[in-house]
Write a protein that holds these residues in place. Structure first.
Motif, mmCIF file in Angstrom:
data_model
loop_
_atom_site.group_PDB
_atom_site.id
_atom_site.type_symbol
_atom_site.label_atom_id
_atom_site.label_comp_id
_atom_site.label_asym_id
_atom_site.label_seq_id
_atom_site.Cartn_x
_atom_site.Cartn_y
_atom_site.Cartn_z
ATOM 1 N N UNK A 198 3.828 12.200 -11.735
ATOM 2 C CA UNK A 198 3.390 13.377 -12.473
ATOM 3 C C UNK A 198 2.162 13.109 -13.336
ATOM 4 N N UNK A 199 1.808 11.842 -13.523
ATOM 5 C CA UNK A 199 0.610 11.498 -14.290
ATOM 6 C C UNK A 199 -0.151 10.404 -13.533
ATOM 7 N N UNK A 200 -1.448 10.601 -13.427
ATOM 8 C CA UNK A 200 -2.329 9.534 -12.947
ATOM 9 C C UNK A 200 -3.469 9.387 -13.951
ATOM 10 N N UNK B 226 2.476 7.357 -13.353
ATOM 11 C CA UNK B 226 3.786 7.438 -13.988
ATOM 12 C C UNK B 226 4.726 8.265 -13.122
ATOM 13 N N UNK B 227 5.906 7.712 -12.861
ATOM 14 C CA UNK B 227 6.932 8.379 -12.071
ATOM 15 C C UNK B 227 7.885 9.080 -13.025
ATOM 16 N N UNK C 124 12.039 8.433 -12.662
ATOM 17 C CA UNK C 124 12.736 7.238 -13.134
ATOM 18 C C UNK C 124 12.029 6.540 -14.293
ATOM 19 N N UNK C 125 10.929 7.112 -14.757
ATOM 20 C CA UNK C 125 10.234 6.542 -15.905
ATOM 21 C C UNK C 125 9.409 5.307 -15.606
ATOM 22 N N UNK C 126 9.196 4.993 -14.331
ATOM 23 C CA UNK C 126 8.451 3.788 -13.977
ATOM 24 C C UNK C 126 6.948 4.008 -14.100
ATOM 25 N N UNK C 127 6.250 2.935 -14.447
ATOM 26 C CA UNK C 127 4.792 2.929 -14.495
ATOM 27 C C UNK C 127 4.270 1.968 -13.427
ATOM 28 N N UNK C 128 3.194 2.342 -12.803
ATOM 29 C CA UNK C 128 2.589 1.529 -11.751
ATOM 30 C C UNK C 128 1.112 1.304 -12.070
ATOM 31 N N UNK C 129 0.622 0.165 -11.611
ATOM 32 C CA UNK C 129 -0.765 -0.227 -11.915
ATOM 33 C C UNK C 129 -1.493 -0.667 -10.665
ATOM 34 N N UNK C 130 -2.784 -0.362 -10.633
ATOM 35 C CA UNK C 130 -3.630 -0.909 -9.596
ATOM 36 C C UNK C 130 -4.066 -2.316 -9.946
ATOM 37 N N UNK C 131 -4.842 -2.908 -9.067
ATOM 38 C CA UNK C 131 -5.249 -4.306 -9.241
ATOM 39 C C UNK C 131 -6.404 -4.461 -10.224
#
Length: 117
Positions: free
Chosen positions: A32-34, A98-99, A102-109
């Motif tokens: 829902x957020x980038x 941001x997911x 489930x509240x997870x955050x993801x990152x690029x390299x």
């Protein structure tokens, strides 16, 4: 899981422009957020800008009026258009997602942006 791949960094003179791209894959339906963070040498990672699925945007004060964040949901891609770049913008820029399920955050390299004076 969500995977993020960034591109578009490089070396530019002060006053110039760059556009960063971030392509998301995996559980993209739950994002829902980038957005973008950056980290300069010796400094903490800081928020640059983000955009929600609904189109709401938020910018750091230091980039307001110079940077613009876009997201094309169909293409699962976010962009950061950076204009009027300054040497203080030099940093590694990280795409972020941001997911909401489930509240997870993801990152690029990360991609290096260097602005010369």
């Amino acid at each position: 899981q969500v995977q993020l791949v960034e591109s578009g960094g490089g070396l530019v003179q002060a006053g110039g422009s760059l556009r960063l791209s971030c392509v998301a894959s995996g559980r993209i339906f739950s994002i829902n957020i980038m957005g973008w963070y950056r980290q300069a040498p010796g400094k903490q990672r800081e928020l640059v800008a983000y955009i929600t699925t609904g189109g709401s945007r938020n910018y750091a004060d230091s980039v307001k009026g110079r940077f613009a964040v876009y997201r094309y949901n169909v293409a699962n891609t976010a962009y950061l258009q950076m204009n009027s770049l300054k040497p203080d913008d030099t940093a590694v820029y990280y795409c972020y997602a941001h997911d909401s399920t489930n509240g997870s955050d993801y990152w690029g390299q990360g991609t290096q942006v260097t602005v010369s004076s």
